[in-house]
Scaffold this active site. Structure first.
Site, PDB file in Angstrom:
ATOM      1  N   GLU A  15     -13.960 -12.384  -5.246  1.00  0.00           N
ATOM      2  CA  GLU A  15     -12.596 -11.999  -5.660  1.00  0.00           C
ATOM      3  C   GLU A  15     -11.530 -12.687  -4.826  1.00  0.00           C
ATOM      4  O   GLU A  15     -10.357 -12.677  -5.196  1.00  0.00           O
ATOM      5  CB  GLU A  15     -12.386 -10.483  -5.486  1.00  0.00           C
ATOM      6  CG  GLU A  15     -13.388  -9.589  -6.185  1.00  0.00           C
ATOM      7  CD  GLU A  15     -14.605  -9.304  -5.314  1.00  0.00           C
ATOM      8  OE1 GLU A  15     -14.754  -9.947  -4.264  1.00  0.00           O
ATOM      9  OE2 GLU A  15     -15.428  -8.462  -5.723  1.00  0.00           O
ATOM     10  N   GLU A  45       2.086   1.711  -3.396  1.00  0.00           N
ATOM     11  CA  GLU A  45       0.978   2.178  -4.238  1.00  0.00           C
ATOM     12  C   GLU A  45       0.766   3.681  -4.021  1.00  0.00           C
ATOM     13  O   GLU A  45       0.563   4.447  -4.964  1.00  0.00           O
ATOM     14  CB  GLU A  45      -0.315   1.409  -3.889  1.00  0.00           C
ATOM     15  CG  GLU A  45      -1.500   1.814  -4.761  1.00  0.00           C
ATOM     16  CD  GLU A  45      -2.826   1.234  -4.277  1.00  0.00           C
ATOM     17  OE1 GLU A  45      -2.828   0.439  -3.326  1.00  0.00           O
ATOM     18  OE2 GLU A  45      -3.864   1.600  -4.860  1.00  0.00           O
ATOM     19  N   LYS A  71     -15.385  -9.485   8.412  1.00  0.00           N
ATOM     20  CA  LYS A  71     -14.340 -10.345   7.836  1.00  0.00           C
ATOM     21  C   LYS A  71     -14.918 -11.666   7.350  1.00  0.00           C
ATOM     22  O   LYS A  71     -14.409 -12.277   6.422  1.00  0.00           O
ATOM     23  CB  LYS A  71     -13.257 -10.622   8.894  1.00  0.00           C
ATOM     24  CG  LYS A  71     -12.336  -9.437   9.173  1.00  0.00           C
ATOM     25  CD  LYS A  71     -11.288  -9.233   8.091  1.00  0.00           C
ATOM     26  CE  LYS A  71     -10.505  -7.943   8.323  1.00  0.00           C
ATOM     27  NZ  LYS A  71      -9.792  -7.510   7.107  1.00  0.00           N
ATOM     28  N   SER A 110      -7.376   2.104  -1.957  1.00  0.00           N
ATOM     29  CA  SER A 110      -6.164   1.357  -2.295  1.00  0.00           C
ATOM     30  C   SER A 110      -6.566  -0.006  -2.829  1.00  0.00           C
ATOM     31  O   SER A 110      -7.510  -0.621  -2.336  1.00  0.00           O
ATOM     32  CB  SER A 110      -5.313   1.174  -1.029  1.00  0.00           C
ATOM     33  OG  SER A 110      -4.399   0.121  -1.233  1.00  0.00           O
ATOM     34  N   GLU A 164     -16.116 -10.879   4.058  1.00  0.00           N
ATOM     35  CA  GLU A 164     -15.000 -10.597   3.148  1.00  0.00           C
ATOM     36  C   GLU A 164     -14.402 -11.910   2.622  1.00  0.00           C
ATOM     37  O   GLU A 164     -14.104 -12.033   1.428  1.00  0.00           O
ATOM     38  CB  GLU A 164     -13.916  -9.791   3.892  1.00  0.00           C
ATOM     39  CG  GLU A 164     -12.777  -9.335   2.986  1.00  0.00           C
ATOM     40  CD  GLU A 164     -11.605  -8.732   3.756  1.00  0.00           C
ATOM     41  OE1 GLU A 164     -11.346  -9.182   4.888  1.00  0.00           O
ATOM     42  OE2 GLU A 164     -10.953  -7.812   3.225  1.00  0.00           O
ATOM     43  N   CYS A 207      -9.995  -1.580  14.934  1.00  0.00           N
ATOM     44  CA  CYS A 207     -10.335  -3.003  15.101  1.00  0.00           C
ATOM     45  C   CYS A 207     -10.471  -3.420  16.558  1.00  0.00           C
ATOM     46  O   CYS A 207     -11.179  -4.381  16.860  1.00  0.00           O
ATOM     47  CB  CYS A 207      -9.286  -3.871  14.433  1.00  0.00           C
ATOM     48  SG  CYS A 207      -9.069  -3.451  12.704  1.00  0.00           S
ATOM     49  N   GLU A 254       0.832  -1.202   0.000  1.00  0.00           N
ATOM     50  CA  GLU A 254       0.000   0.000   0.000  1.00  0.00           C
ATOM     51  C   GLU A 254       0.868   1.254   0.000  1.00  0.00           C
ATOM     52  O   GLU A 254       0.569   2.252  -0.663  1.00  0.00           O
ATOM     53  CB  GLU A 254      -0.916  -0.023   1.233  1.00  0.00           C
ATOM     54  CG  GLU A 254      -2.137   0.857   1.122  1.00  0.00           C
ATOM     55  CD  GLU A 254      -3.157   0.524   2.220  1.00  0.00           C
ATOM     56  OE1 GLU A 254      -3.844  -0.503   2.101  1.00  0.00           O
ATOM     57  OE2 GLU A 254      -3.238   1.280   3.204  1.00  0.00           O
ATOM     58  N   CYS A 274      -8.279  -1.843   4.472  1.00  0.00           N
ATOM     59  CA  CYS A 274      -8.143  -3.043   5.317  1.00  0.00           C
ATOM     60  C   CYS A 274      -9.428  -3.438   5.997  1.00  0.00           C
ATOM     61  O   CYS A 274      -9.571  -4.565   6.446  1.00  0.00           O
ATOM     62  CB  CYS A 274      -7.116  -2.836   6.433  1.00  0.00           C
ATOM     63  SG  CYS A 274      -5.768  -1.795   6.000  1.00  0.00           S
TER      64      CYS A 274
END
Lengths: 596, 574, 121
Positions: free
Chosen positions: B367, B283, B359, B320, B362, B504, B280, B300
């Protein structure tokens, strides 16, 4: 120019319109034109007279003759006999139920005689859709007076002096409320008119809005000036389309005439009114829920303090009063607080409009001075109990109110006496019940209403009223248990003590007041499995008496074959099979079947 | 601050004028029971459990919302008050499934505790009960309306804290419910699966979807090689699920417990957090130097990613492309690690321990299969791990600490601070500054991006450039940021967004706490972990270096592109 | 409407409109029994209305009544001024109307030559 010698007033309130007033009006216009009388006689559409069950109502002035239940086909007679020849059409006059006497004059009818129509003065008397008619009756003089002669503080003082208390239920002193909002911090303030009339059977606010909308608008504008608000909202239920239409017309006419808008009477005072239509949830009559609803949120009450006077609509200081309260304002300003305070009792001033319903001869709206007795309302104005039955109780104050028995009939009708007796003024619903009404069933009816209209926010109201309703239901179905009364009392006490808003806190009142005055009926249901009034279907026992001739008709009509007996012999009902439908009793030609 | 004097149970106290009666009482150690009240949410006064007597008041008042005033006299423990509270709780119980023993929240339920505290021995009212179907149509959360006590905490968390407004009350009276729009399931509405509703629910009405059975099954399957990764924030919160104080650091105990449970390898998501910084960070430099879309926003937090996909799809180019550390880890376990360990990827079961309910969603995204398999097979929340440890009978208090396995268990302090709001930003700055200047930073602590302020801003000199950064946590604050970007008022270069309050550590899958200040305690523990680390900059992580040297070749390279980056797409749910 | 004076002026103009619906004012009562109508009561009535309109009289109400048993004296027309006796005029023709109104209704002077009776109520 022609001289108008007579006015034909046709009630165009919701009640009369639904019984055919519009057709009657058209017939009048046609007949008058035909007879060439249309230049000397004027037809006027008015708001409600509060005597809807007698509608369509027609009043002919200058004589003030009151015709009831006028149908299209009666119009010709009125035009020819009365308007042309000056003779009263006797058959269309109102007949007193007690004396059977025909009463030609509006003001002599017993229903109106004891009334003191101040708030309702213009209702049924002027055309609500023509602002000039209101002005002609002295309308907007109060607004003119406050804007040119009075300071906002002196307006608040005048209202305080009048002793006016909120007519929506709580009975909070109006002047004090205005004072709180006036003194609250902030430059933007609101006036809100609560027209979310929700008590079953109550329609006084609708009548005022339909019959005299400008009176309410004027009251709000006076309030706006007094508290320093330039914007007002009328929160009215969408189920009142005629009231909404007339309000819209009235607001528009007032704006066109410069009586609403900017710089009214050149005083620099601006006041605008918007209408907010509600979906008719009962709880939206609670002021904080109403404000939430105007803001577009779910109508749920919030905890007070802060009170709306400090933090109301969109967090701004807001004064909320109901329709009838605002409608009282113009006369207080015009005639003075002292004048107003001279009417009524020590702590309850002025008049109150009641909606009379139930087993009473005259149902309708009655405006009476505070302090009148319940007996006067029921017997003198209401014309007594239907079909010569015995009075049993009167339920006053809507779902939050209570049931009062015969021994309370001489109670003075004012805020404090009613509370003491276990009822409340509420918005003025008055349901009269006769000996055939079961008081447990009545309590169940109101609990069912409050439970299904509970907003669901606080536990005691949402869950507690449900449990009370379940207990009441099982009592009326003969499943009542020892200890149920105590459970009801405990729940009622705790719901009153802990519910979030006024609706929850008063929800147990119908149960508490019936327990207070009619406990024996509860006990009869629970212990003897008997409904003394014979109203609870599941407790009714049908029995065949010695009068039975053995014709067998009852046996034939019984849908569950519960009846047995030989021809010409005494028949018997098997109680275990009987479903209490009552078909046998209706069929018996000898009145040999009793219910008890 | 203006103070007033009031009397509570005969005791005179001075409290700020703006206090509620409840706050005043608690400040002098008088504990008033509450249910709909939550210290982080606006009080509602709905449940009426916290009622007290106030002299002169017409009825009892709800202390959680009733303001104090000078001279007020409060009684919190009278027979009437006790009877009223008891009645309220009895009424709630009368409409509650009596399934406590088999409920996910058994022994961790506020209603249960309340019934016990108030000494309720029978439920005097029997009658109708709620009867709603279960909402279990999504991978993250399960809603059982029958256990709902209509306190409205989920509604307030979702709308006030997160600004997402999934829930609202519907219907009236006894039929009142809390529902997503049109009574649909959470998967059918614009829910981000952040799970904050489950963190504030006092009962078992909203819980994480329990995936422990599948993990137990994998652990007992001898043909499977079961690896586990543990997210940064789990090590400062798991202790609370096992009876410890907020802020207890249990990294070593957690590793040991996971081995006891039977995991073949215990790795650390901190490793891929370091890797994320390199991908990241590069990037970001790439965008900065070659006119890419700025500000760049971190990716994230899957609740956050859902949010922007749902509500601001037009701003997706700002995100990102780097996958979250969990998903980078998943992709590497079934490729790099499988190769290195000589295990067939199909035999690997990849489990992650996360502070997060989103999560779970996710991991099952289309993907996230770049290894050729579902990269992460099962996601367990911290709460679920706590339950597994208890079920296995592990003495967590007494267990000896152990170390993570190499190589994917090697991490730096920069990786661990991912667990707190501002941590990703700070970790990135530690690396970007050194990569750009080639010089070692004199101080690596960027305290301006730390802490519980909703939106934090800082300008950090990186070489000649002044990098303007911002950090937002909670989705309500994220919305403010996105609106700024839309209005063209966001001249930031880099923004960190975390969906949950505090980052988190306050995730929707963390142990449930209504304890005052629990977020700050967890945050303090995170930075303590950082300070205790030998290495504190991601680019110093030797295992990450080795990964690049031997396998990935370079950040943003071919393999990285394939395994460690992803793309986003608008989600269309109301 | 700009000022309170505007409102007052408007009210004064409008008040006559609604006056019919309030008690008070002078009453003119025309006998509209069969006998009255046969004797031309309708024409008298029209004349009354015309006259009132012409004079823009505001506080006057026109009522009708049936046969009162003096048929040979029809058309009968009564005038009742507030707090004054009810004066009955007989054999009234449209031509008499303007005089009765001018003299009696407006100025309170009874037109003695047409009077057939007075009733003090």
């Amino acid at each position: 120019m022609d001289h108008i010698r007579a006015h034909v007033l046709i009630c165009a309130g919701t009640g009369c319109v639904s019984s055919g007033a519009k057709k009657v009006e058209a017939a009048f216009r046609e007949q008058l034109a035909q007879k060439g009388l249309d230049k000397e006689i004027k037809v006027v559409e008015t708001g409600c007279h509060g005597f809807c069950e007698m509608g369509p109502l027609v009043i002919v002035y200058p004589e003030g003759v009151f015709y009831v239940r006028v149908q299209e086909e009666d119009v010709k007679d009125i035009v020819e006999t009365h308007l042309f020849k000056g003779r009263i059409v006797e058959r269309l006059l109102y007949k007193e139920p007690m004396t059977l006497e025909k009463v030609p004059n509006y003001s002599d009818i017993s229903f109106y005689k004891k009334q003191m129509r101040m708030v309702l003065a213009n209702c049924g008397h002027i055309n609500p859709e023509i602002i000039e008619e209101y002005v002609a009756e002295g309308g907007y003089a109060a607004l003119g007076k406050v804007l040119t002669e009075m300071t906002p503080e002196s307006v608040v003082d005048e209202v305080k002096k009048s002793g006016l208390r909120g007519r929506g239920g709580g009975g909070f002193p109006t002047g004090m409320k205005w004072g709180f909002t006036r003194n609250a911090q902030g430059t933007k303030k609101y006036v809100v008119c609560n027209a979310d009339e929700g008590d079953p059977g109550a329609f006084m606010d609708r009548s005022v809005l339909e019959g005299d909308p400008h009176r309410v608008i004027e009251g709000m504008a006076v309030c706006g000036y007094a508290i320093g608000a330039d914007e007002g909202y009328i929160y009215v239920r969408a189920e009142y389309p005629l009231a909404i239409k007339r309000l819209k017309v009235a607001i528009q006419q007032a704006e066109e005439m410069g009586l609403l808008g900017d710089n009214i009477f050149g005083s620099g005072f601006n006041f605008h009114i918007k209408i907010k239509e509600g979906a008719g949830a009962f709880v939206c009559g609670e002021e904080t829920a109403l404000l939430q609803s105007i803001e577009g949120k779910r109508g749920m009450p919030r905890s007070r303090p802060p009170f709306p006077a400090i933090s109301g609509l969109w967090g701004k200081p807001t004064n909320i009063n109901n329709v009838e309260t605002f409608a009282n304002i113009p006369q207080i300003i015009n005639k003075g607080g002292d004048w107003y305070a001279s009417i009524g009792t020590e702590k309850s001033k002025g008049t109150k409009v009641f909606a009379l319903t139930g087993r009473i001869n005259h149902t309708g709206l009655a405006e009476v001075p505070m302090g009148i007795t319940m007996r006067e309302i029921i017997y003198d104005i209401g014309g007594g109990i239907q079909n010569g039955k015995k009075f049993k109780a009167v339920q006053i104050g809507g779902p939050s109110g209570g049931c009062l028995p015969e021994e309370m009939l001489d109670l003075s009708v004012d805020y404090d006496s009613l509370i003491q007796a276990g009822a409340m003024m509420g918005s003025g619903g008055l349901v009269v019940m006769d000996e055939t009404t079961c008081m447990v069933d009545v309590a169940k009816f109101f609990l069912n209403f409050t439970q299904s209209e509970s907003c669901g926010k606080c536990t005691p109201c949402r869950e507690g009223t449900k449990r009370m309703l379940e207990i009441l239901t099982r009592i009326t179905e003969g499943q009542g248990q020892e200890g149920d009364i105590e459970k009801l009392e405990k729940l009622a006490k705790n719901i009153k003590a802990t519910a979030l808003c006024g609706l929850g806190q008063t929800a147990p009142n119908p149960v508490l007041s019936t327990l207070r005055y009619f406990r024996h009926e509860y006990e009869a249901h629970i212990k003897e499995k008997r409904c003394p009034a014979g109203a609870c279907a599941k407790l009714a026992a049908y029995n065949i008496t010695e009068a039975c001739k053995g014709c067998g008709l009852c046996k034939k009509v019984c849908p569950v074959e519960a009846i047995s007996g030989e021809v010409k012999g005494l028949h018997v009902i098997d109680q275990a099979v009987c479903i209490k439908c009552g078909a046998c009793m209706a069929k018996c030609p000898f009145k040999a079947i009793t219910k008890g | 601050m203006e103070m007033v004097t009031i009397t509570i149970d005969g005791q005179q106290v001075q409290v700020p004028k703006t206090s509620t009666v409840l706050e005043a009482a608690r400040s002098v150690g008088v504990n008033i029971p509450t249910l709909c009240y939550h210290p982080e949410l606006r009080p509602e006064g709905a449940c009426r459990v916290c009622v007290v007597e106030v002299k002169g008041a017409r009825s009892l008042v709800a202390s959680c919302i009733y303001p104090v005033n000078e001279g007020m006299e409060v009684k919190t423990n009278t027979p009437d008050v006790r009877e009223a509270r008891k009645t309220v709780v009895e009424l709630l119980l009368a409409n509650h499934p009596q399934e406590c023993l088999s409920c996910q929240r058994n022994l961790n339920c506020e209603l249960q505790t309340m019934a016990s505290d108030l000494g309720i021995r029978e439920i005097p009212y029997q009658g109708a009960k709620k009867n709603h179907p279960l909402d279990a149509g999504n991978p993250s959360l399960v809603r059982d309306q029958n256990k709902c006590i209509l306190c409205g905490r989920c509604i307030r968390a979702c709308s006030e804290v997160q600004g997402v407004h999934v829930y609202s009350f519907a219907n009236r009276g006894f039929d009142t419910t809390v529902v997503p729009a049109f009574g649909q399931g959470l998967h059918e509405v614009a829910c981000t699966f952040c799970g904050q509703c489950s963190s504030v629910c006092p009962t078992g009405a909203i819980v994480e979807k329990d995936d422990t059975a599948a993990v137990w099954k994998a652990l007992s399957d001898p043909t499977k090689h079961v690896v586990v990764q543990t997210a940064p924030a789990t090590r400062v919160a798991l202790g609370e699920a096992l009876g410890m104080k907020p802020g207890s650091i249990v990294t070593g105990k957690m590793v040991a417990a996971l081995r006891h449970l039977g995991f073949d390898r215990v790795f650390d998501t901190d490793f891929t957090a370091d890797l994320t910084i390199l991908e990241e960070g590069n990037e970001f430099l790439e965008r900065l130097q070659h006119g890419g879309v700025l500000p760049m926003i971190t990716s994230c937090s899957p609740g956050w990613v859902n949010f922007i996909e749902l509500k601001y799809p037009e701003l997706l180019p700002h995100l990102s492309t780097a996958k979250s550390p969990q998903q980078m880890f998943g992709a590497l376990v079934k490729t790099y690690y499988a190769e290195k360990a000589g295990i067939d990827a199909k035999d690997i079961v990849s489990v992650s321990i996360m502070p997060c309910t989103a999560k779970k969603a996710e991991a099952v995204r289309e993907e996230m299969k770049s290894s050729g398999y579902q990269d992460v097979d099962y996601v367990l929340t911290t709460r679920e791990l706590g339950r597994m440890i208890r079920e296995a009978g592990i003495d967590f208090d007494g267990i000896e600490k152990e170390e993570y396995d190499a190589p994917l268990g090697i991490a730096t302090g920069a990786g661990v601070i991912f667990g707190a709001t501002g941590g990703v930003m700070e970790a990135a700055l530690r690396t970007v500054a050194e990569v750009v200047t080639g010089k070692e930073l004199p101080s690596i602590e960027f305290t301006s991006v730390r802490g519980l302020t909703g939106i934090k801003e800082a300008v950090i000199p990186v070489g000649d450039l002044k990098v303007k950064v911002a950090v937002a946590h909670t989705l309500a604050n994220a919305r403010i940021m996105l609106e700024k970007i839309k209005a063209g008022e966001a001249d930031y270069h880099f923004i960190e967004v975390m969906a949950c309050p505090g980052g988190c550590i306050g995730g929707g899958g963390q142990p449930i706490s209504t304890c005052e200040g629990f977020r700050q305690k967890r945050i303090d523990a995170i930075y303590e972990c950082d300070q205790g680390s030998a290495l504190r900059k991601s680019h110093d992580n030797p295992a990450v270096k080795e990964l690049y040297d031997t396998w990935l070749i370079k950040p943003l390279g071919e393999k990285s592109h394939h395994l460690l980056h992803t793309h986003y797409h608008p989600q269309n749910r109301i | 409407m700009k000022t309170v004076e505007d409102l007052k002026r408007m009210r004064e103009q409008l008040q006559s409109q609604n006056r019919l619906r309030h008690s008070g004012g002078t009453e003119i009562i025309v006998g509209m029994g069969t006998c009255g109508i046969a004797a031309g009561a309708r024409a008298v009535m029209s004349a009354v209305l015309e006259e009132i309109a012409k004079r823009k009289l505001e506080d006057v109400k026109v009522c009708q009544t049936g046969c009162i048993g003096m048929c040979e004296r029809e058309v009968l027309l009564d005038v009742v001024r507030p707090n004054e006796p009810r004066v009955t005029y007989g054999r009234v023709t449209p031509a008499d109307v303007s005089k009765i109104i001018a003299e009696h209704v407006v100025n309170g002077r009874i037109v003695e030559e047409l009077v057939v009776g007075k009733i003090v109520e």
